[in-house]
Design a protein around this motif. Sequence first.
Motif, PDB file in Angstrom:
ATOM      1  N   ALA A 186       0.829  -1.205   0.000  1.00  0.00           N
ATOM      2  CA  ALA A 186       0.000   0.000   0.000  1.00  0.00           C
ATOM      3  C   ALA A 186       0.869   1.263   0.000  1.00  0.00           C
ATOM      4  O   ALA A 186       0.568   2.233  -0.713  1.00  0.00           O
ATOM      5  N   TRP A 187       1.932   1.238   0.789  1.00  0.00           N
ATOM      6  CA  TRP A 187       2.852   2.391   0.853  1.00  0.00           C
ATOM      7  C   TRP A 187       3.487   2.648  -0.514  1.00  0.00           C
ATOM      8  O   TRP A 187       3.583   3.797  -0.961  1.00  0.00           O
ATOM      9  N   LEU A 188       3.875   1.583  -1.187  1.00  0.00           N
ATOM     10  CA  LEU A 188       4.523   1.710  -2.499  1.00  0.00           C
ATOM     11  C   LEU A 188       3.535   2.263  -3.544  1.00  0.00           C
ATOM     12  O   LEU A 188       3.894   3.129  -4.347  1.00  0.00           O
ATOM     13  N   ALA A 189       2.333   1.765  -3.497  1.00  0.00           N
ATOM     14  CA  ALA A 189       1.316   2.237  -4.443  1.00  0.00           C
ATOM     15  C   ALA A 189       1.053   3.723  -4.248  1.00  0.00           C
ATOM     16  O   ALA A 189       0.906   4.483  -5.213  1.00  0.00           O
ATOM     17  N   ASP A 190       1.009   4.155  -2.974  1.00  0.00           N
ATOM     18  CA  ASP A 190       0.763   5.561  -2.685  1.00  0.00           C
ATOM     19  C   ASP A 190       1.948   6.426  -3.134  1.00  0.00           C
ATOM     20  O   ASP A 190       1.773   7.506  -3.706  1.00  0.00           O
ATOM     21  N   LEU A 191       3.164   5.936  -2.900  1.00  0.00           N
ATOM     22  CA  LEU A 191       4.374   6.686  -3.237  1.00  0.00           C
ATOM     23  C   LEU A 191       4.527   6.874  -4.744  1.00  0.00           C
ATOM     24  O   LEU A 191       4.988   7.927  -5.209  1.00  0.00           O
ATOM     25  N   THR A 192       4.146   5.857  -5.508  1.00  0.00           N
ATOM     26  CA  THR A 192       4.389   5.887  -6.962  1.00  0.00           C
ATOM     27  C   THR A 192       3.115   6.067  -7.772  1.00  0.00           C
ATOM     28  O   THR A 192       3.114   5.827  -8.986  1.00  0.00           O
ATOM     29  N   ALA A 193       2.040   6.477  -7.116  1.00  0.00           N
ATOM     30  CA  ALA A 193       0.742   6.661  -7.783  1.00  0.00           C
ATOM     31  C   ALA A 193       0.317   5.401  -8.524  1.00  0.00           C
ATOM     32  O   ALA A 193      -0.264   5.466  -9.614  1.00  0.00           O
ATOM     33  N   GLY A 194       0.644   4.246  -7.909  1.00  0.00           N
ATOM     34  CA  GLY A 194       0.222   2.966  -8.465  1.00  0.00           C
ATOM     35  C   GLY A 194       0.995   2.493  -9.674  1.00  0.00           C
ATOM     36  O   GLY A 194       0.594   1.519 -10.327  1.00  0.00           O
ATOM     37  N   THR A 195       2.111   3.167  -9.989  1.00  0.00           N
ATOM     38  CA  THR A 195       2.852   2.798 -11.203  1.00  0.00           C
ATOM     39  C   THR A 195       3.909   1.718 -10.970  1.00  0.00           C
ATOM     40  O   THR A 195       4.395   1.117 -11.932  1.00  0.00           O
ATOM     41  N   ALA A 196       4.293   1.466  -9.726  1.00  0.00           N
ATOM     42  CA  ALA A 196       5.329   0.463  -9.449  1.00  0.00           C
ATOM     43  C   ALA A 196       4.715  -0.922  -9.360  1.00  0.00           C
ATOM     44  O   ALA A 196       3.590  -1.097  -8.879  1.00  0.00           O
ATOM     45  N   ALA A 197       5.469  -1.906  -9.837  1.00  0.00           N
ATOM     46  CA  ALA A 197       5.043  -3.298  -9.717  1.00  0.00           C
ATOM     47  C   ALA A 197       5.707  -3.908  -8.488  1.00  0.00           C
ATOM     48  O   ALA A 197       6.879  -3.645  -8.200  1.00  0.00           O
ATOM     49  N   PHE A 198       4.962  -4.730  -7.768  1.00  0.00           N
ATOM     50  CA  PHE A 198       5.459  -5.373  -6.553  1.00  0.00           C
ATOM     51  C   PHE A 198       5.250  -6.876  -6.658  1.00  0.00           C
ATOM     52  O   PHE A 198       4.140  -7.330  -6.938  1.00  0.00           O
ATOM     53  N   GLU A 199       6.326  -7.631  -6.449  1.00  0.00           N
ATOM     54  CA  GLU A 199       6.229  -9.089  -6.546  1.00  0.00           C
ATOM     55  C   GLU A 199       6.944  -9.744  -5.366  1.00  0.00           C
ATOM     56  O   GLU A 199       8.168  -9.691  -5.272  1.00  0.00           O
ATOM     57  N   PRO A 200       6.190 -10.334  -4.448  1.00  0.00           N
ATOM     58  CA  PRO A 200       6.832 -11.034  -3.335  1.00  0.00           C
ATOM     59  C   PRO A 200       7.540 -12.297  -3.823  1.00  0.00           C
ATOM     60  O   PRO A 200       7.087 -12.948  -4.764  1.00  0.00           O
ATOM     61  N   GLY A 201       8.660 -12.616  -3.184  1.00  0.00           N
ATOM     62  CA  GLY A 201       9.431 -13.798  -3.586  1.00  0.00           C
ATOM     63  C   GLY A 201       9.622 -14.768  -2.440  1.00  0.00           C
ATOM     64  O   GLY A 201       8.724 -14.944  -1.608  1.00  0.00           O
ATOM     65  N   GLY A 202      10.800 -15.359  -2.383  1.00  0.00           N
ATOM     66  CA  GLY A 202      11.084 -16.364  -1.368  1.00  0.00           C
ATOM     67  C   GLY A 202      11.479 -15.754  -0.037  1.00  0.00           C
ATOM     68  O   GLY A 202      11.318 -14.554   0.189  1.00  0.00           O
ATOM     69  N   GLU A 203      12.002 -16.603   0.855  1.00  0.00           N
ATOM     70  CA  GLU A 203      12.355 -16.157   2.196  1.00  0.00           C
ATOM     71  C   GLU A 203      13.861 -16.285   2.407  1.00  0.00           C
ATOM     72  O   GLU A 203      14.526 -17.121   1.804  1.00  0.00           O
ATOM     73  N   ALA A 204      14.372 -15.444   3.282  1.00  0.00           N
ATOM     74  CA  ALA A 204      15.785 -15.488   3.646  1.00  0.00           C
ATOM     75  C   ALA A 204      15.923 -14.918   5.046  1.00  0.00           C
ATOM     76  O   ALA A 204      14.990 -14.300   5.576  1.00  0.00           O
ATOM     77  N   TYR A 205      17.096 -15.134   5.654  1.00  0.00           N
ATOM     78  CA  TYR A 205      17.370 -14.556   6.968  1.00  0.00           C
ATOM     79  C   TYR A 205      18.301 -13.367   6.812  1.00  0.00           C
ATOM     80  O   TYR A 205      19.212 -13.377   5.990  1.00  0.00           O
ATOM     81  N   GLY A 206      18.062 -12.345   7.619  1.00  0.00           N
ATOM     82  CA  GLY A 206      18.929 -11.171   7.613  1.00  0.00           C
ATOM     83  C   GLY A 206      19.012 -10.600   9.016  1.00  0.00           C
ATOM     84  O   GLY A 206      18.253 -10.982   9.907  1.00  0.00           O
ATOM     85  N   ASP A 207      19.968  -9.683   9.232  1.00  0.00           N
ATOM     86  CA  ASP A 207      20.104  -9.052  10.533  1.00  0.00           C
ATOM     87  C   ASP A 207      18.787  -8.372  10.883  1.00  0.00           C
ATOM     88  O   ASP A 207      18.179  -7.698  10.050  1.00  0.00           O
ATOM     89  N   ALA A 208      18.372  -8.525  12.123  1.00  0.00           N
ATOM     90  CA  ALA A 208      17.046  -8.073  12.521  1.00  0.00           C
ATOM     91  C   ALA A 208      16.853  -6.579  12.366  1.00  0.00           C
ATOM     92  O   ALA A 208      15.759  -6.107  12.091  1.00  0.00           O
ATOM     93  N   ASP A 209      17.959  -5.796  12.509  1.00  0.00           N
ATOM     94  CA  ASP A 209      17.770  -4.358  12.473  1.00  0.00           C
ATOM     95  C   ASP A 209      17.797  -3.787  11.056  1.00  0.00           C
ATOM     96  O   ASP A 209      17.339  -2.678  10.824  1.00  0.00           O
ATOM     97  N   THR A 210      18.334  -4.541  10.083  1.00  0.00           N
ATOM     98  CA  THR A 210      18.476  -3.975   8.742  1.00  0.00           C
ATOM     99  C   THR A 210      17.899  -4.844   7.641  1.00  0.00           C
ATOM    100  O   THR A 210      17.695  -4.390   6.528  1.00  0.00           O
ATOM    101  N   GLY A 211      17.705  -6.141   7.904  1.00  0.00           N
ATOM    102  CA  GLY A 211      17.247  -7.055   6.860  1.00  0.00           C
ATOM    103  C   GLY A 211      18.378  -7.597   6.028  1.00  0.00           C
ATOM    104  O   GLY A 211      18.147  -8.276   5.040  1.00  0.00           O
ATOM    105  N   ARG A 212      19.643  -7.309   6.434  1.00  0.00           N
ATOM    106  CA  ARG A 212      20.761  -7.801   5.645  1.00  0.00           C
ATOM    107  C   ARG A 212      21.050  -9.258   5.934  1.00  0.00           C
ATOM    108  O   ARG A 212      20.858  -9.727   7.032  1.00  0.00           O
TER     109      ARG A 212
END
Length: 212
Positions: A186-212
């Motif tokens: 929803a945030w992305l759609a609002d930011l880009t006036a609905g022009t951005a495409a969003f595609e969820p993918g697989g899962e991975a582990y990353g540092d809790a504070d950054t997602g790395r």
Amino acid sequence: MQDEYRTVARAGVHETEVNRSRFLCALAPAATEQEAQDFVAAVRREHAAATHNCYAYVIGADAAVQKASDDGEPGGTAGVPMLQMLLRRDMRYVVAVVTRYYGGVKLGAGGLIRAYGGAVGEALDTVGTLTRRRYRLATVTVDHQRAGKVQNDLRATGREVRGVRYGEAVTLEVALPDTEVDAFRAWLADLTAGTAAFEPGGEAYGDADTGR
């Protein structure tokens, strides 16, 4: 999959002394059982003259692989308390080797259990640990005109961009906690006036504070 786990931030060594016996606990991250075994072998080579080189390791976010060795100490007095300390601290993908140089005073079973488990606990506190959390990888495709603002706003909201590809459009790879996927869409759609495409993918582990 586990939502999160802890691991060591880096390799390190911490030394303690109990009744004149030296206990050196070497810790290291290990992505595979082979890496853990290689680390154990390296410590044993370094301390070939030591009385004992006991070890424990936990591999897998779900702790699927757990191994421990007393290396000549009475059964259950070294490797097991080391392993229990790792599990009690929710440690994963980690290997611990406690090297003992005997100081001439017998510790007894209870003393050994406290010494080996305590050596691991103190080493974890000294070396430092970090939390790794499960993330959903997602791909955002946006036009070149909006790409710079999207990247800046992603970073401003604490979401690290893991990769960027430039073509006819700009493709960004981000990592999101599963609970934030709908809100992010929803945030992305609002930011880009609905022009951005969003595609969820697989899962991975990353540092809790950054997602790395």
